[in-house]
Each structure stands twice: as structure tokens, then as C-alpha cells.
Design a protein around this motif. Structure first.
Motif, PDB file in Angstrom:
ATOM      1  N   ILE A 106       2.891  -4.084  -2.514  1.00  0.00           N
ATOM      2  CA  ILE A 106       3.139  -3.548  -1.174  1.00  0.00           C
ATOM      3  C   ILE A 106       4.370  -2.654  -1.229  1.00  0.00           C
ATOM      4  O   ILE A 106       5.478  -3.107  -1.565  1.00  0.00           O
ATOM      5  CB  ILE A 106       3.331  -4.687  -0.152  1.00  0.00           C
ATOM      6  CG1 ILE A 106       2.058  -5.544  -0.077  1.00  0.00           C
ATOM      7  CG2 ILE A 106       3.687  -4.125   1.216  1.00  0.00           C
ATOM      8  CD1 ILE A 106       2.190  -6.775   0.801  1.00  0.00           C
ATOM      9  N   VAL A 111      -0.087   0.736  -0.022  1.00  0.00           N
ATOM     10  CA  VAL A 111      -0.476  -0.549  -0.608  1.00  0.00           C
ATOM     11  C   VAL A 111      -1.322  -0.270  -1.844  1.00  0.00           C
ATOM     12  O   VAL A 111      -2.289   0.494  -1.783  1.00  0.00           O
ATOM     13  CB  VAL A 111      -1.278  -1.411   0.385  1.00  0.00           C
ATOM     14  CG1 VAL A 111      -1.628  -2.755  -0.243  1.00  0.00           C
ATOM     15  CG2 VAL A 111      -0.509  -1.604   1.670  1.00  0.00           C
ATOM     16  N   LEU A 148      -6.464  -0.267   7.357  1.00  0.00           N
ATOM     17  CA  LEU A 148      -5.078  -0.675   7.159  1.00  0.00           C
ATOM     18  C   LEU A 148      -4.277  -0.158   8.352  1.00  0.00           C
ATOM     19  O   LEU A 148      -4.167   1.055   8.552  1.00  0.00           O
ATOM     20  CB  LEU A 148      -4.534  -0.094   5.855  1.00  0.00           C
ATOM     21  CG  LEU A 148      -3.056  -0.360   5.550  1.00  0.00           C
ATOM     22  CD1 LEU A 148      -2.782  -1.851   5.427  1.00  0.00           C
ATOM     23  CD2 LEU A 148      -2.638   0.363   4.273  1.00  0.00           C
ATOM     24  N   ILE A 151       2.119  -1.991   7.725  1.00  0.00           N
ATOM     25  CA  ILE A 151       2.737  -2.485   6.494  1.00  0.00           C
ATOM     26  C   ILE A 151       4.096  -3.065   6.850  1.00  0.00           C
ATOM     27  O   ILE A 151       4.947  -2.376   7.413  1.00  0.00           O
ATOM     28  CB  ILE A 151       2.910  -1.352   5.460  1.00  0.00           C
ATOM     29  CG1 ILE A 151       1.555  -0.750   5.072  1.00  0.00           C
ATOM     30  CG2 ILE A 151       3.641  -1.870   4.220  1.00  0.00           C
ATOM     31  CD1 ILE A 151       1.672   0.474   4.172  1.00  0.00           C
ATOM     32  N   TYR A 153       7.009  -4.104   4.956  1.00  0.00           N
ATOM     33  CA  TYR A 153       7.560  -4.084   3.608  1.00  0.00           C
ATOM     34  C   TYR A 153       8.566  -5.211   3.396  1.00  0.00           C
ATOM     35  O   TYR A 153       8.566  -5.867   2.346  1.00  0.00           O
ATOM     36  CB  TYR A 153       8.216  -2.738   3.336  1.00  0.00           C
ATOM     37  CG  TYR A 153       8.843  -2.625   1.965  1.00  0.00           C
ATOM     38  CD1 TYR A 153       8.047  -2.642   0.823  1.00  0.00           C
ATOM     39  CD2 TYR A 153      10.224  -2.518   1.820  1.00  0.00           C
ATOM     40  CE1 TYR A 153       8.613  -2.557  -0.446  1.00  0.00           C
ATOM     41  CE2 TYR A 153      10.802  -2.430   0.564  1.00  0.00           C
ATOM     42  CZ  TYR A 153       9.994  -2.447  -0.565  1.00  0.00           C
ATOM     43  OH  TYR A 153      10.560  -2.373  -1.822  1.00  0.00           O
ATOM     44  N   VAL A 158       0.657  -7.064   4.843  1.00  0.00           N
ATOM     45  CA  VAL A 158      -0.050  -5.907   5.405  1.00  0.00           C
ATOM     46  C   VAL A 158      -1.094  -6.419   6.376  1.00  0.00           C
ATOM     47  O   VAL A 158      -1.576  -7.561   6.253  1.00  0.00           O
ATOM     48  CB  VAL A 158      -0.717  -5.045   4.319  1.00  0.00           C
ATOM     49  CG1 VAL A 158       0.338  -4.424   3.417  1.00  0.00           C
ATOM     50  CG2 VAL A 158      -1.705  -5.870   3.495  1.00  0.00           C
TER      51      VAL A 158
END
Length: 306
Positions: A106, A111, A148, A151, A153, A158
């Protein structure tokens, strides 16, 4: 396990020997639970099977943790748990290693995943792929979008948003090349030219060749990267067909291997080759089996009468 409500799920425990519990209980995680008893039986010509099995229908959206327990002399033992995610749309949160090592890394804005193709040709080896926000890993031919959408991080997670809708006509490309010749009482006809109501040769359950009519046809658009299996038999018959197409013996074309016996001949090639046409085709005969002859090779149909 994922799905849209109402979602019917089967739970159970199976063994060739009696399970060493007096009975079993299951907590579905949605406020309901059941008890169940094991049953043992011996199918003809097969070893004994003992099972404790039950079905449950999830009618509302949410994520539920179902737990199966074995009970003996008043004490219980957890035999297994499973997470059931129900919803449409459905938010799916993943971390590195989920599911089955799909998520590899990730990054702040992307990703890295290990991608296993299901269509046009299923693959057993994953290939590296980088996803960005908005990328869709669902198969539109199945009526599934799985994008998706975020995200995290810092938290190393995700989120994908999965939406299921009605499958488009024809479904996914698991059919024949357009110039495949189909045997009919009127002569040889390319599959792309067959229409509902036209006569076609098929078989009954006893394997006798009989005349029926075409009751369904399909034309499924494919991408420029679509591949087909070039199936070649040692008696000279050959066919270009998608890997997922059903055979007459319960397998798919992708299951066939060199030196296998199929339709009275040995297989000499199952090479994957590029496909130059824009669509694949299939037909469904009326009658008991749905079988037909394509370039002289007997196949099942991807279509169904209901």
C-alpha cells in the motif's frame, strides 16, 4: 464471503468419521442462532460421510461474524468462524495479504496487487498490477463493479466499493469463435448465423443423436486481448473455444490436457492463442442435454433454459 441481501449461506462440518460431539450450535452474528445434529450416510460405492449442515439467510446489510461450535458433555469448542459481508453497495476494507495475498503493498497514492485473471482466460499465476483510486477490478460481464475508493496509507488499509447489478445478456466470454461450424439437419451452419427456431443436432440422455431446435443464442463482446483455446484432437478435429466453455462430461475446456481422451479421440493440443474477432458466440438446443457439435466436437452449452 460477500453478497447482496438476501444472501443465503451454507454452514457445516464434514468428516468421514462421526464427529466427536453430542451436537452443534451456530451463532450467525446477526442476533439469531441454531442448533444442529450430525447425520451419517454411505453413498453407493463411496465412503461414509458424516455432516452437520444448515443454511441461513441474511436479509439486512452489514458485516457479521458467524461461529460454529461443537458441544460435548456441556462444554463447547469453537470449530470455525467466518465473516459474512452483506450489502449493495458494499464497502470492503483490506490490508496487505488480503485476500489470499492479493494486496501486496500500500503506497500513499496507489496499491500494488497480485492479479489473477478470470476472463478471458483464467490464470493460475498472479501478475503484478498497480491500482489507483477509481480503478475497477470487477468484471462488468458478471454485473460486478469493485472500485478502489480510498487509501489509508498511515493505517495501511484500502477500501473497495462493490456494486452488484443484473448481468448483461450473454454474460462473460466463455463461448465459441464466430466461424465455428455447428451440425444441423439443414447442413453445417456457422454459429454466428444460427437463430432461435432453427433446427440443430443434439443428443438425448441416452446419447442418441436427435433433431431439436435452437432455443437461445448469445453474442458476447470481447476485448482485443481475448484469448481462445485451440483444441486439437488426434483424428483431425479442431476448435477455437474459450477456456471456460463446458464439455459434455462435466469439465470445462480449460480442464482438458494433452493425451486426455475426449469425444472418442486423444487431445494433442490445448494451446492458448490470440482471438481476432470482436465477440464470442453460443447456442442452446432444446431437449434433455443442451449438447451440440461444433466443428464435429461435441460440447455443452453455456446457456440455460431458465
Amino acid at each position: 464471503m460477500l453478497g447482496v441481501p438476501p444472501l443465503k449461506v451454507s454452514f457445516g462440518e464434514f468428516s468421514s468419521d462421526p464427529l466427536q460431539f453430542d451436537n452443534f450450535s451456530i451463532d450467525y452474528g446477526d442476533g439469531s442462532h441454531d442448533s444442529l445434529q450430525q447425520q451419517c450416510f454411505e453413498p453407493s460405492g463411496a465412503e461414509r460421510i458424516c455432516q452437520a449442515r444448515i443454511e441461513h439467510k441474511y436479509t439486512s446489510s452489514g458485516t457479521f461474524m458467524a461461529t460454529l461450535r461443537g458441544i460435548r458433555k456441556g462444554s463447547s469448542q469453537i470449530l470455525g468462524t467466518i465473516t459474512i459481508a452483506v450489502g449493495n453497495p458494499l464497502k470492503i476494507i483490506m490490508k496487505v495479504g488480503d485476500p489470499k495475498n492479493f494486496i501486496q503493498k500500500i503506497n500513499p497514492d496507489s496499491v500494488e496487487v497480485l492479479w489473477y485473471e478470470a476472463y478471458p482466460v483464467a490464470t493460475n499465476e498472479g501478475t503484478p498490477r498497480t491500482l489507483h483510486i477509481g480503478d475497477d477490478i470487477g468484471y462488468s460481464c458478471q454485473g460486478i463493479s469493485e472500485k478502489l475508493t480510498s487509501i489509508d496509507y498511515s493505517g495501511q488499509t484500502v477500501t473497495f466499493t462493490r456494486v452488484e447489478s443484473e448481468r448483461p445478456p450473454g454474460g462473460c466470454p466463455i463461448c465459441l469463435s464466430g466461424n465455428t461450424i455447428i451440425d444441423t439437419p439443414s447442413g453445417s451452419v456457422p454459429v454466428k448465423d444460427l437463430r432461435v427456431g432453427m433446427p440443430i443436432w443434439t443428443t438425448d440422455k441416452a446419447g442418441h443423436r436427435i433433431s431439436e431446435i435452437v432455443i437461445k443464442t448469445s453474442k458476447v463482446p470481447v476485448s482485443p486481448t481475448h484469448q481462445m483455446v485451440h483444441l486439437v484432437l488426434n483424428d483431425g478435429r479442431e476448435l477455437f473455444v474459450s477456456q471456460g466453455h463446458p464439455t459434455t462430461d462435466g469439465r470445462t475446456v480449460g480442464d482438458l490436457k494433452i493425451d486426455d481422451l475426449y469425444d472418442g479421440a486423444l487431445i494433442v493440443s490445448t494451446q492458448r492463442v490470440p482471438y481476432g474477432e470482436g465477440a464470442t458466440y453460443d447456442v442452446l438446443p432444446s431437449g434433455e442435454t443442451g449438447f451440440y457439435w461444433a466443428n464435429g466436437v461435441q460440447l455443452g452449452s453455456t446457456l440455460h433454459s431458465n
